[in-house]
Design a protein around this motif. Sequence first.
Motif, PDB file in Angstrom:
ATOM      1  N   TRP A  16      33.943  47.925  73.207  1.00 24.39           N
ATOM      2  CA  TRP A  16      33.747  48.859  72.022  1.00 24.39           C
ATOM      3  C   TRP A  16      33.098  49.978  72.388  1.00 24.39           C
ATOM      4  O   TRP A  16      33.488  51.126  71.632  1.00 24.39           O
ATOM      5  N   SER A  26      46.819  50.813  70.884  1.00 19.87           N
ATOM      6  CA  SER A  26      45.599  51.278  70.952  1.00 19.87           C
ATOM      7  C   SER A  26      44.626  50.386  71.253  1.00 19.87           C
ATOM      8  O   SER A  26      44.587  49.477  70.857  1.00 19.87           O
ATOM      9  N   THR A  27      43.514  50.946  71.973  1.00 14.49           N
ATOM     10  CA  THR A  27      42.528  50.044  72.500  1.00 14.49           C
ATOM     11  C   THR A  27      41.048  50.741  71.964  1.00 14.49           C
ATOM     12  O   THR A  27      41.050  51.845  72.232  1.00 14.49           O
ATOM     13  N   PRO A  28      39.881  49.907  72.001  1.00 13.40           N
ATOM     14  CA  PRO A  28      38.823  50.596  71.337  1.00 13.40           C
ATOM     15  C   PRO A  28      38.160  51.556  72.247  1.00 13.40           C
ATOM     16  O   PRO A  28      37.599  52.319  71.823  1.00 13.40           O
ATOM     17  N   PHE A  50      38.684  55.269  71.565  1.00 11.59           N
ATOM     18  CA  PHE A  50      38.165  55.815  70.146  1.00 11.59           C
ATOM     19  C   PHE A  50      36.590  55.795  70.204  1.00 11.59           C
ATOM     20  O   PHE A  50      35.811  56.092  69.206  1.00 11.59           O
ATOM     21  N   VAL A  51      35.873  55.738  71.443  1.00 10.39           N
ATOM     22  CA  VAL A  51      34.533  55.355  71.390  1.00 10.39           C
ATOM     23  C   VAL A  51      33.783  56.639  70.957  1.00 10.39           C
ATOM     24  O   VAL A  51      32.577  56.362  70.398  1.00 10.39           O
ATOM     25  N   TYR A  52      34.491  57.723  70.905  1.00 11.84           N
ATOM     26  CA  TYR A  52      33.562  58.963  70.438  1.00 11.84           C
ATOM     27  C   TYR A  52      34.149  59.469  69.016  1.00 11.84           C
ATOM     28  O   TYR A  52      33.760  60.516  68.490  1.00 11.84           O
ATOM     29  N   ASP A  53      35.053  58.559  68.338  1.00 10.97           N
ATOM     30  CA  ASP A  53      35.624  58.984  67.034  1.00 10.97           C
ATOM     31  C   ASP A  53      34.746  58.828  66.016  1.00 10.97           C
ATOM     32  O   ASP A  53      34.343  57.692  65.953  1.00 10.97           O
ATOM     33  N   LYS A  54      34.095  59.834  65.304  1.00 10.26           N
ATOM     34  CA  LYS A  54      33.073  59.873  64.079  1.00 10.26           C
ATOM     35  C   LYS A  54      33.345  60.711  63.090  1.00 10.26           C
ATOM     36  O   LYS A  54      33.382  61.769  63.367  1.00 10.26           O
ATOM     37  N   HIS A  71      35.408  57.220  62.530  1.00 11.86           N
ATOM     38  CA  HIS A  71      36.855  56.600  62.785  1.00 11.86           C
ATOM     39  C   HIS A  71      37.784  57.027  61.917  1.00 11.86           C
ATOM     40  O   HIS A  71      37.686  57.266  60.556  1.00 11.86           O
TER      41      HIS A  71
END
Lengths: 189, 461
Positions: A38, A102-104, A107-111, A113
């Motif tokens: 994640w 799509s894999t986690p 999106f690690v930097y999506d803020k 989300h």
Amino acid sequence: MWSKFDRNGGLFIAAALGFFFIGGLITTVEPPLLDKSWATPLAGLKDYATLAKSGDTGAQQIMQGRSIYVREGCWYCHTQQTRTIEADTIRSGWRDVRSPVSTPDEFVYDKPHMFGTRRVGPDLSRVGGKYDRQWHVTHFRDPRSLVPGSVMPPFPWIVNDPQELDALIAYVQSLGRAKEWRPAHDYEQ
Amino acid sequence: MSEAVMSTSGPPAAAEHEDRSSFAFIAIGALFFVVSGLVALIIAGKLQFPTLMGSVSWLTYGRMRPVHVNGMLFGWLLAADMGLCFYLVPRLCGVKLWSEKLGMATMWLWVVIVLGAVVTLLGGMNQGLEYAELPFVLDVLVTIAWVAFGLNIFMTVFTRKYQQMYVSVWYIMGAILWTAFVYITGNFAVMGTAGTSQANLNWFYVHNAVGLIFTPLGLGIAYYYIPKAAETPLYSHRLSMIGFWSLAFVYVWTGAHHMLHGPISQWLQTVAILFSVMLMIPVWTLVWNFLATMKGQWHQLRDNVPIKFMMAGTVFYLLTCFQGPMHSLRTVNAIVSKTDWIVGHAHMAVLGAFSFFAVGGAYYSIPRMLKTKLHSEKLANASFWLWLIGGLSFFVSLWIGGFLQGLQWNDPTIPFIDTVKFIQPYWAVRLIGGTLMFVGILFFAWNMLATYVNRSHAAAE
């Protein structure tokens, strides 16, 4: 034995919170500890927020575009997740090539989300590079001129602001490009 | 097993209820119900006419949708629920509300929060997380208001005259405790995370906002008003215990079912599915209890308006909570997820079940707290039928349209835009159903207002 709980307030509170915290902790605190994927970024995933802070103008533009996407509530009608459903990989795909799911780690930097919950319009998880700049300009000005039957609102206050327009398009073009999967020659910038 | 008669049947020793803050909370709730309903009609209209009011940024779909959602959840339903709690908890405890002053202060703070929410959301100040759109300052105010509300309820319970706490009191206390943690997680803790971790906290919050805020408050309210309005004892105290404690344990696990097939761990999806199916235990025991309470009393459905609302709400609750576990199953989810089926489901929970409980409770309580009679039983009955017919056409059209659109999405030879054109007539039916419901809301608000204005006149008769 349960009748104790409806006579003793303190016991009731302890039990109600106890039950809540069992499930609460196991489903919120524990999963990211157990599942490192994640928080582990995909190799080559760009952290636009950090890049923007260090003065990268391209990253700054993408971050501004992202904030416009959040501000206008685009995410209420567009999801950003290609699910583990075959049709999703075909719809997110490009010409005859299927998109990866799509894999986690993408999106690690999506803020915040932007996974979304509702598809009034199509999913945008792989939209980056599929349409050129002029298409997006026309589409934001009048969606129905390009897609008859569309229910997307026009966004004149963005189209008439060159900085906002460039930022929003830069953001949309950045979506879903961390994974290399499109055929080399079939890729519009 | 009808051993548990509500303890209010005894004479309340010294309690002369003021009900000021109870009334005020229900009144602002009704006002925001009208406003949020109007916003709902506008955004439903935008799906038919996309350029409707579309050239002004703050009147666009993406700005108005969160006003509608937050307005309905926090402006209408939570305000009305808090008002009803201020009415029923003191009565179940045999004492006055701990502090009417604090109650009124909480109500005014709530007005400030809702007005602040409208301004910030239309202005585009959106945090980008569903149900958690409001800016930090308003989140803090909500937390303060919730603590004030909780303090008032808990102090009332701690000073109670009747030792045994009726099941409504458990549900309301549970809601206050759980909400504190659910809200903090979903509005503060969530801001420190990103990506899948953030989505997981976000869905924990969104799911439990319905499951551990509106569900226990709504059920606590229904547990009070069904036996009260029907003037009959609750069927089973034991069933209500099973229902409450299984809800306390099961509900919190299910947030990840909003992310099925999505970028989140498979095992967490499976856990969410298992617990979603288990939700049938608290739901069915509760519905059994409500329906069995009505045994021998069904004739009251003919002209007892609060009972009509309570029973229709119970059926909606059963339906919506049967759908929930069903679309948590992976095969069903692959069709209905991200479609309007889910929107129909969510509206049946909030606008069907829990709003019906709140409205039924308001129709019962308002005349009693004002020591008068309802302005018009006919108007109240008309609002019921408008809501029932409007609601059913709304929900059913979205289920059919959403399910068929989901099937079309799974056939990738159909262009996406064709599935949008396909569902548009179903949206039109939803708009008509919603319009009927809006008229029902106007009837409700008017009836409440007229009851208030005519209170001294009617009491003198």
